[in-house]
Design a protein around this motif. Structure first.
Motif, PDB file in Angstrom:
ATOM      1  N   ARG A 194     -36.861  52.491   4.940  1.00  0.00           N
ATOM      2  CA  ARG A 194     -36.132  51.972   3.726  1.00  0.00           C
ATOM      3  C   ARG A 194     -36.866  51.979   2.525  1.00  0.00           C
ATOM      4  O   ARG A 194     -37.550  50.845   1.909  1.00  0.00           O
ATOM      5  CB  ARG A 194     -35.609  50.382   4.155  1.00  0.00           C
ATOM      6  CG  ARG A 194     -34.669  50.195   3.220  1.00  0.00           C
ATOM      7  CD  ARG A 194     -34.084  48.545   3.452  1.00  0.00           C
ATOM      8  NE  ARG A 194     -35.052  47.434   2.941  1.00  0.00           N
ATOM      9  CZ  ARG A 194     -34.570  46.388   2.588  1.00  0.00           C
ATOM     10  NH1 ARG A 194     -33.292  45.991   2.643  1.00  0.00           N
ATOM     11  NH2 ARG A 194     -35.572  45.676   2.213  1.00  0.00           N
ATOM     12  N   PRO A 195     -37.056  53.079   1.810  1.00  0.00           N
ATOM     13  CA  PRO A 195     -37.564  53.017   0.492  1.00  0.00           C
ATOM     14  C   PRO A 195     -36.813  52.116  -0.374  1.00  0.00           C
ATOM     15  O   PRO A 195     -35.651  51.887  -0.168  1.00  0.00           O
ATOM     16  CB  PRO A 195     -37.298  54.385  -0.186  1.00  0.00           C
ATOM     17  CG  PRO A 195     -37.020  55.059   1.265  1.00  0.00           C
ATOM     18  CD  PRO A 195     -36.244  54.479   2.174  1.00  0.00           C
ATOM     19  N   SER A 196     -37.549  51.713  -1.493  1.00  0.00           N
ATOM     20  CA  SER A 196     -36.942  50.692  -2.362  1.00  0.00           C
ATOM     21  C   SER A 196     -37.610  51.134  -3.797  1.00  0.00           C
ATOM     22  O   SER A 196     -38.573  51.897  -4.002  1.00  0.00           O
ATOM     23  CB  SER A 196     -37.598  49.371  -2.192  1.00  0.00           C
ATOM     24  OG  SER A 196     -39.051  49.296  -2.191  1.00  0.00           O
ATOM     25  N   CYS A 197     -36.711  50.542  -4.886  1.00  0.00           N
ATOM     26  CA  CYS A 197     -36.928  51.172  -6.282  1.00  0.00           C
ATOM     27  C   CYS A 197     -36.700  49.932  -6.928  1.00  0.00           C
ATOM     28  O   CYS A 197     -35.533  49.441  -7.200  1.00  0.00           O
ATOM     29  CB  CYS A 197     -35.968  52.055  -6.602  1.00  0.00           C
ATOM     30  SG  CYS A 197     -35.956  52.577  -8.390  1.00  0.00           S
ATOM     31  N   ALA A 198     -37.872  49.415  -7.343  1.00  0.00           N
ATOM     32  CA  ALA A 198     -38.011  48.459  -8.062  1.00  0.00           C
ATOM     33  C   ALA A 198     -37.959  48.411  -9.808  1.00  0.00           C
ATOM     34  O   ALA A 198     -38.989  49.136 -10.156  1.00  0.00           O
ATOM     35  CB  ALA A 198     -39.296  47.399  -7.893  1.00  0.00           C
ATOM     36  N   ALA A 199     -37.140  47.846 -10.411  1.00  0.00           N
ATOM     37  CA  ALA A 199     -37.280  47.860 -11.946  1.00  0.00           C
ATOM     38  C   ALA A 199     -37.747  46.810 -12.736  1.00  0.00           C
ATOM     39  O   ALA A 199     -37.799  45.656 -12.308  1.00  0.00           O
ATOM     40  CB  ALA A 199     -35.558  48.087 -12.355  1.00  0.00           C
ATOM     41  N   SER A 200     -38.359  47.155 -13.695  1.00  0.00           N
ATOM     42  CA  SER A 200     -39.230  46.432 -14.498  1.00  0.00           C
ATOM     43  C   SER A 200     -38.454  45.430 -15.381  1.00  0.00           C
ATOM     44  O   SER A 200     -38.741  44.342 -15.616  1.00  0.00           O
ATOM     45  CB  SER A 200     -40.276  46.978 -15.591  1.00  0.00           C
ATOM     46  OG  SER A 200     -39.443  47.901 -16.179  1.00  0.00           O
ATOM     47  N   GLY A 201     -37.092  45.911 -15.694  1.00  0.00           N
ATOM     48  CA  GLY A 201     -36.067  45.095 -16.657  1.00  0.00           C
ATOM     49  C   GLY A 201     -34.892  44.907 -15.622  1.00  0.00           C
ATOM     50  O   GLY A 201     -34.866  45.458 -14.566  1.00  0.00           O
ATOM     51  N   SER A 202     -33.898  44.326 -16.247  1.00  0.00           N
ATOM     52  CA  SER A 202     -32.591  43.965 -15.510  1.00  0.00           C
ATOM     53  C   SER A 202     -31.595  45.276 -15.516  1.00  0.00           C
ATOM     54  O   SER A 202     -31.696  46.052 -16.551  1.00  0.00           O
ATOM     55  CB  SER A 202     -31.800  43.074 -16.227  1.00  0.00           C
ATOM     56  OG  SER A 202     -30.604  42.735 -16.006  1.00  0.00           O
ATOM     57  N   ILE A 203     -31.293  45.468 -14.410  1.00  0.00           N
ATOM     58  CA  ILE A 203     -30.422  46.786 -14.441  1.00  0.00           C
ATOM     59  C   ILE A 203     -29.020  46.284 -13.942  1.00  0.00           C
ATOM     60  O   ILE A 203     -28.101  46.926 -13.157  1.00  0.00           O
ATOM     61  CB  ILE A 203     -30.930  47.595 -13.188  1.00  0.00           C
ATOM     62  CG1 ILE A 203     -31.389  47.164 -11.949  1.00  0.00           C
ATOM     63  CG2 ILE A 203     -32.095  48.428 -13.905  1.00  0.00           C
ATOM     64  CD1 ILE A 203     -31.530  48.186 -10.905  1.00  0.00           C
ATOM     65  N   VAL A 204     -28.927  45.103 -14.188  1.00  0.00           N
ATOM     66  CA  VAL A 204     -27.307  44.383 -13.959  1.00  0.00           C
ATOM     67  C   VAL A 204     -26.350  45.322 -14.688  1.00  0.00           C
ATOM     68  O   VAL A 204     -25.308  45.405 -13.750  1.00  0.00           O
ATOM     69  CB  VAL A 204     -27.357  42.924 -14.345  1.00  0.00           C
ATOM     70  CG1 VAL A 204     -25.923  42.314 -14.161  1.00  0.00           C
ATOM     71  CG2 VAL A 204     -28.369  42.194 -13.501  1.00  0.00           C
ATOM     72  N   ASN A 205     -26.427  45.914 -15.656  1.00  0.00           N
ATOM     73  CA  ASN A 205     -25.544  46.548 -16.331  1.00  0.00           C
ATOM     74  C   ASN A 205     -25.675  48.166 -16.267  1.00  0.00           C
ATOM     75  O   ASN A 205     -25.026  48.880 -17.035  1.00  0.00           O
ATOM     76  CB  ASN A 205     -25.338  46.387 -17.885  1.00  0.00           C
ATOM     77  CG  ASN A 205     -25.141  44.800 -18.113  1.00  0.00           C
ATOM     78  OD1 ASN A 205     -24.206  44.400 -17.421  1.00  0.00           O
ATOM     79  ND2 ASN A 205     -25.780  43.772 -18.933  1.00  0.00           N
ATOM     80  N   ALA A 206     -26.275  48.600 -15.292  1.00  0.00           N
ATOM     81  CA  ALA A 206     -26.489  49.791 -15.129  1.00  0.00           C
ATOM     82  C   ALA A 206     -25.173  50.415 -14.569  1.00  0.00           C
ATOM     83  O   ALA A 206     -24.351  49.876 -13.679  1.00  0.00           O
ATOM     84  CB  ALA A 206     -27.578  50.382 -14.008  1.00  0.00           C
ATOM     85  N   ASN A 207     -24.907  51.927 -15.278  1.00  0.00           N
ATOM     86  CA  ASN A 207     -23.595  52.386 -14.839  1.00  0.00           C
ATOM     87  C   ASN A 207     -23.875  52.944 -13.343  1.00  0.00           C
ATOM     88  O   ASN A 207     -22.978  53.095 -12.852  1.00  0.00           O
ATOM     89  CB  ASN A 207     -23.361  53.508 -15.731  1.00  0.00           C
ATOM     90  CG  ASN A 207     -23.232  53.076 -17.222  1.00  0.00           C
ATOM     91  OD1 ASN A 207     -24.213  52.912 -18.018  1.00  0.00           O
ATOM     92  ND2 ASN A 207     -22.008  52.456 -17.707  1.00  0.00           N
TER      93      ASN A 207
END
Length: 115
Positions: free
Chosen positions: A19-32
């Motif tokens: 289960r690879p994961s991808c952590a974002a440094s900022g909010s991606i709540v509004n990602a398309n």
């Protein structure tokens, strides 16, 4: 500006899971859209799975029924649950986030499926 860091790759035997994961440094709540791509050695990068805002998801035919893309809003993290892995799943896996008209890529995590 968003930075993406993948982790969770590794060596696994055929039939196993990762289960690879991808952590974002900022909010991606509004990602398309949030996606996972993979690039086998010597081959072109290909789309594996996409999760669009609103919850819909799409998968490459080669991984349907085996892979699941998901996200954790609180952790700003996207996951790719990979089950029933096959040697042909061996590749570098990258996440991509489309946010406010810009795309962001992580540096990749290596997945090797071998006995």
């Amino acid at each position: 500006q968003v930075q993406l860091v993948e982790s969770g790759g590794g060596l696994v035997q055929p039939g196993g899971s990762l289960r690879p994961s991808c952590a974002a440094s900022g909010s991606i709540v509004n990602a398309n859209a949030m996606s996972w791509y993979r690039q086998p050695s010597g081959k072109q990068r290909e789309l594996v799975a996409t999760l669009v805002n609103g919850g819909g998801s799409n998968y490459a035919d080669s991984v349907k029924g085996r892979f699941t893309i998901s996200r954790d809003y609180l952790k700003n993290t996207v996951y790719l649950q990979m089950n029933s892995l096959k040697p042909e799943d061996t590749a570098d896996y990258y996440c991509r986030v489309l946010l406010y008209g810009r795309q962001y890529w992580g540096q990749g995590t290596q997945v090797t499926v071998s006995s």
